[in-house]
Design an enzyme around this catalytic site. Structure first.
Site, PDB file in Angstrom:
ATOM      1  N   ALA A  33     -17.790  34.502   4.819  1.00  0.00           N
ATOM      2  CA  ALA A  33     -16.501  33.956   4.401  1.00  0.00           C
ATOM      3  C   ALA A  33     -16.358  34.041   2.894  1.00  0.00           C
ATOM      4  O   ALA A  33     -17.193  34.651   2.223  1.00  0.00           O
ATOM      5  CB  ALA A  33     -16.384  32.511   4.877  1.00  0.00           C
ATOM      6  N   ASN A  34     -15.308  33.481   2.354  1.00  0.00           N
ATOM      7  CA  ASN A  34     -15.101  33.470   0.907  1.00  0.00           C
ATOM      8  C   ASN A  34     -14.454  32.150   0.504  1.00  0.00           C
ATOM      9  O   ASN A  34     -14.140  31.320   1.345  1.00  0.00           O
ATOM     10  CB  ASN A  34     -14.265  34.684   0.483  1.00  0.00           C
ATOM     11  CG  ASN A  34     -12.902  34.679   1.129  1.00  0.00           C
ATOM     12  OD1 ASN A  34     -12.072  33.826   0.832  1.00  0.00           O
ATOM     13  ND2 ASN A  34     -12.686  35.606   2.057  1.00  0.00           N
TER      14      ASN A  34
END
Ligand code: CTP
Ligand code: CA
Length: 243
Positions: A33-34
């Site tokens: 994810a980010n």
């Protein structure tokens, strides 16, 4: 005409806005994810709705209340976002890619949870082996690029990209953004210098570049103020005739 003090310069227009950050599953319990919160995309949606637009909001893992009036479509992965944009783009006067899209995904998602090679069930195994798996990745679709290619020589949709850059390897963040603007071919690229770090914060500073990498505007302040500055530039680049 004005309504509640806000100019209705997007009335009759349909905007497709992606927001948030995609997640790429590695196995049933883990994902890549980010840090994107979705706040800039949300601010764009709120601002566009206030200016009279119809908004389809492609939300990638966003934990925020849906802007009233927006048609929200939740997605998780880059592939899902790509499908949604491909399905919605022909009904859009503009596509705004504010989402942080994963560049890589697992080459093959593991059906079973990835285990440590050391099962930890023997006393001498406590220290275990130092072995760690390598997880093969592959590139995801570049949704912005695909959209630009799909549009071809046409006018619709107007296309806006975002780029968060840090400088490095002899280039300033701004230079990298200029190169990206020329490479991507979107009508506008909203450049955010993240050397200082902005993820999750309320305030923002951007420079808006055109497809030649030339700066056409800049904005500083809340994400709402930035959103309106982006829409000010977008309005001038919309197709002549609304859908
Ligand atoms: N983008 C996209 N699809 C991807 C990756 C990015 O549509 N698979 C879009 C983003 O939504 C953003 C723009 O492309 O509007 C720029 O994203 P960015 O990550 O800055 O550019 P990349 O081309 O992925 O380059 P890099 O990450 O190597 O800097
Ligand atoms: Ca990227």
């Amino acid at each position: 005409t004005a309504l509640g003090g806000v100019q209705q310069d997007l009335s009759g227009r349909h905007l497709l806005i992606s927001a948030g950050g995609t997640r790429e599953e590695l196995d049933p319990v883990r994902f890549l994810a980010n840090h994107s919160s979705g706040r800039q995309g949300w601010a764009l949606a709120h601002a566009a709705l206030a200016r009279g637009a119809r908004v389809t909001l492609a939300a990638a893992s966003v934990d925020l209340e849906t802007p009233p009036g927006a048609d929200r479509r939740d997605v998780t992965s880059a592939a899902q976002l790509a499908s949604l944009v491909a399905e919605q783009r022909e009904r859009a006067d503009a596509v705004i890619m504010a989402a942080a899209v994963a560049d890589f995904t697992a080459a093959q998602r593991s059906e079973a949870k990835i285990k440590k090679t050391d099962n930890g069930d023997s006393a001498e195994g406590a220290g275990g082996t130092d072995e760690a798996p390598s997880i093969p990745l592959r590139r995801t679709e570049d949704v912005l690029r695909t959209t630009v290619t799909w549009r071809g020589d046409g006018q619709r949709p107007a296309i806006v990209g975002f780029a968060a850059e840090t400088g490095g390897e002899g280039h300033t963040a701004f230079e990298l953004a200029q190169q990206k603007a020329r490479r991507k071919g979107a009508d506008l690229l909203v450049f955010n210098d993240v050397t200082a770090g902005v993820f999750g914060s309320a305030d923002n500073a951007v420079r808006i570049l055109d497809a030649d990498g030339e700066q056409v505007a800049s904005a500083e302040g809340s994400k709402t103020e930035v959103a309106h500055a982006v829409l000010d530039e977008l309005v001038r680049r919309l197709p002549d005739v609304p859908l």
